[in-house]
Design an enzyme around this catalytic site. Structure first.
Site, PDB file in Angstrom:
ATOM      1  N   ALA A   2      35.581  72.513  51.431  1.00 55.69           N
ATOM      2  CA  ALA A   2      36.132  73.748  50.892  1.00 55.69           C
ATOM      3  C   ALA A   2      35.518  74.976  51.557  1.00 55.69           C
ATOM      4  O   ALA A   2      35.984  76.085  51.351  1.00 55.69           O
ATOM      5  CB  ALA A   2      35.925  73.814  49.383  1.00 55.69           C
ATOM      6  N   ASN A  54      29.741  66.574  48.307  1.00 52.51           N
ATOM      7  CA  ASN A  54      29.375  67.981  48.282  1.00 52.51           C
ATOM      8  C   ASN A  54      30.225  68.785  47.295  1.00 52.51           C
ATOM      9  O   ASN A  54      29.759  69.144  46.215  1.00 52.51           O
ATOM     10  CB  ASN A  54      29.474  68.565  49.694  1.00 52.51           C
ATOM     11  CG  ASN A  54      28.856  69.944  49.800  1.00 52.51           C
ATOM     12  OD1 ASN A  54      28.558  70.585  48.806  1.00 52.51           O
ATOM     13  ND2 ASN A  54      28.651  70.406  51.022  1.00 52.51           N
ATOM     14  N   ASP A  55      31.486  69.018  47.652  1.00 48.15           N
ATOM     15  CA  ASP A  55      32.321  69.868  46.801  1.00 48.15           C
ATOM     16  C   ASP A  55      32.476  69.319  45.379  1.00 48.15           C
ATOM     17  O   ASP A  55      32.599  70.081  44.431  1.00 48.15           O
ATOM     18  CB  ASP A  55      33.705  70.052  47.432  1.00 48.15           C
ATOM     19  CG  ASP A  55      33.634  70.875  48.715  1.00 48.15           C
ATOM     20  OD1 ASP A  55      32.698  71.679  48.842  1.00 48.15           O
ATOM     21  OD2 ASP A  55      34.504  70.694  49.577  1.00 48.15           O
ATOM     22  N   VAL A  56      32.459  67.992  45.231  1.00 50.61           N
ATOM     23  CA  VAL A  56      32.706  67.416  43.905  1.00 50.61           C
ATOM     24  C   VAL A  56      31.495  67.520  42.982  1.00 50.61           C
ATOM     25  O   VAL A  56      31.565  67.162  41.817  1.00 50.61           O
ATOM     26  CB  VAL A  56      33.156  65.929  43.985  1.00 50.61           C
ATOM     27  CG1 VAL A  56      34.466  65.812  44.723  1.00 50.61           C
ATOM     28  CG2 VAL A  56      32.097  65.061  44.618  1.00 50.61           C
TER      29      VAL A  56
END
Lengths: 461, 93
Positions: free
Chosen positions: A427, A386-388
């Protein structure tokens, strides 16, 4: 004379460790590097057994056998998905052993009737504090990775003050011990506070920051051994310990860079609180898809990039991913893997999982290598990441992940995101990728989703 | 004190060696490097051997034995699991 020979043997083993680590950091020589390291350890152990102080071989045999059996069973039986936990355990045991050896050395020096010197006791204090922090810090990391302890960071008001006070108390007990080395109770008071500190430091850190923590604890386990080397006046311990300390710091630094955050920010920063305002960036724009539709798109693709994340590990989807990879390759599709340095829960986590299912390592591409290729990619399949892959890192300077290097998957023709829901990543920020025109969401368990894509592909041919 | 400075010298130089020797580690090797290095940090086993095997008070011996078990798990398990992991990495033939 004999002591000279013993020290020469320690020098040989320290040199073997240096060669070993050097080889271990290059793919072609890594296996040999590990063996050289093991040989160095064997030399060190054998020469120590010749030490004239050793009179009781029974205890040693009991200790060595127990440790060797437990170590072997752990190493051979661990699932690759559980590797972060195992590394955490080993880090912790190394740190714990160093602290205990330092403590024993203190008792031994007192029973000899002599007054321990300043530097000796100071080294005991250093070894005790670092070792206990490593042991309990790794314990908490293990608990989080194993799911025994809540993975979300545990934060409370005034937590930095609490940590500072506990550290201060540990240090104070250590200073008192240096002044009065015969009051051994102070050693245990110091260990107690350091242990609490180890727990407090790691409990505040969330799952996605684990790669940094594991690398840092790795470094600590080395530094603890080094401190014990000062206690025992043994340069083999000092050298090996500082090598490991350095290697852990290099990895820690790499992980921090991959998140564009400083180490202090990871350890004490307010990351992981859910800051998302949940403004509806998704409303009406998210397109859900089915495995059959994804199979249809893959039919015509010529280049596919798979981006794995921690979700792949949780769902144990790596075998299904291997089947998909093999099927696509057999049809002449070019398939590569785009791996973010902090994907997963420890440095290199995704690489280990893919290697387990025989994906050749030249197919696993680093961020800098894969990013320029997305424009020529037909389909990107994001599995449990997700965040990456969040474009906000590039576009929103106020976002908590601003400036973090991300995989620019949205540049591909089609992006398929396999994820169970739209919930934000670690995050705590929403991901506009999910609402983009060329993105399709496949709301399923990663393993099941990939398996069904594979089946649909097979049927259609 | 003299000894301390000498050992400190060794420590600092070894740190530099570490930073120089381990350069540009490819991500594929991050985990094996970490677990292999961790096995090396089990060198504290040397201290544990002496602590558990020498003439000592009962308490010191017990602590030494625990340390020895910890360190041996660390060493044996660490090198073995690294070997197992590295065995899985291969190029396409």
């Amino acid at each position: 004379m004999k002591e000279v020979l013993v020290n020469l043997a320690y020098l040989i083993s320290a040199s073997l460790f240096i060669f070993g680590l050097k080889n271990l950091s290059h793919p072609r020589t890594a296996v040999r590097g590990n063996m050289i390291g093991a040989l160095g350890m064997l030399v060190a152990v054998l020469v120590t057994l010749l030490d004239r102080r050793i009179v009781d071989i029974t205890t040693i045999i009991v200790g060595l056998t127990t440790g060797a059996v437990v170590g072997t069973v752990l190493a051979l039986r661990v699932q690759m998905t559980a590797m972060p936990q195992l590394v955490a355990v080993f880090n912790g045991l190394g740190g714990g052993a160093s602290a205990l050896v330092a403590g024993t050395a203190l008792y031994e020096s007192l029973s000899g009737g002599g007054e321990p010197g300043f530097w000796f006791t100071a080294s005991v204090v250093a070894s005790g504090i670092i070792g206990a922090v490593t042991f309990f810090g790794s314990g908490v990391a293990f608990g989080k990775l194993q799911g025994i302890i809540k993975e979300r960071p545990i934060r409370y008001s005034g937590e930095q003050v609490v940590k500072a006070v506990v550290f201060g108390l540990a240090l104070f007990a250590g200073l008192l011990l240096i002044k009065n080395p015969d009051r051994t109770a102070l050693y245990w008071v110091m260990i107690l506070f350091s242990s609490v500190l180890g727990v407090l430091l790691t409990i505040a850190i969330g799952g996605a920051d684990m790669p940094v923590v594991i690398a840092l604890l790795n470094s600590y386990s080395g530094l603890a051994a080094s401190a014990t080397g000062f206690v025992l006046e043994n340069s083999a311990l000092i050298i090996s310990g500082s090598l490991v300390g350095a290697s852990g710091m290099i990895l820690t630094n790499l992980m921090c860079k991959a998140m564009n955050r400083s180490l202090l920010n990871v350890l004490f920063g307010g990351f992981g609180e859910v800051v998302s305002t949940e403004e509806d960036i998704y409303e009406g724009k998210v397109k859900a898809t089915s495995p059959e539709e994804v199979a249809l798109i893959l039919e015509t693709a010529r280049r596919v990039v798979i981006v794995p994340g921690y979700g792949m590990a949780v769902a144990q989807a790596q075998y299904a991913v291997r089947d998909l990879y093999n099927l696509l390759e057999s049809r002449g599709v070019e398939v590569e893997f785009g791996i973010h340095p902090v994907a997963g829960r420890m440095p290199g986590h995704m690489n280990v999982l893919l290697a387990e299912v025989d994906i050749p390592y030249d197919k696993m591409k680093e961020l800098e290598e894969i990013n320029p290729t997305f424009e020529q990619t037909d389909v990107v399949i994001v599995i449990g990441a997700n965040d990456v892959v969040n474009p906000l890192a590039n576009t929103d300077p106020k976002s908590p992940i601003a400036g973090m290097p991300v995989l620019e998957v949205w540049k591909a023709k089609t992006v398929v995101v396999i994820k169970r829901s739209l919930s934000p990543g670690f995050a705590g920020v929403p991901n506009p990728l999910f609402a983009m025109d060329n993105t399709l969401m496949l709301f399923m368990d990663a393993k099941k989703a990939v398996q069904e894509i594979v089946n649909a592909l097979k049927e259609s041919s | 004190m003299d000894n301390f400075v000498m050992y400190l010298t060794v420590f600092v130089l070894a740190m530099f060696v570490g930073f120089e020797v381990i350069t540009k580690v490819p991500p594929t090797l991050h985990t094996p490097l970490m677990s292999g290095a961790n096995a090396i940090s089990g060198i504290t086993i040397v201290g544990a051997l002496i602590a558990s095997g020498s003439e000592n008070t009962f308490l010191a011996k017990v602590l030494g034995l625990i340390a020895l078990i910890f360190a041996t798990i660390n060493v044996v398990g660490g090198f073995l699991v690294t070997h197992r992991m590295l065995g899985m990495f291969r190029r396409k033939e």
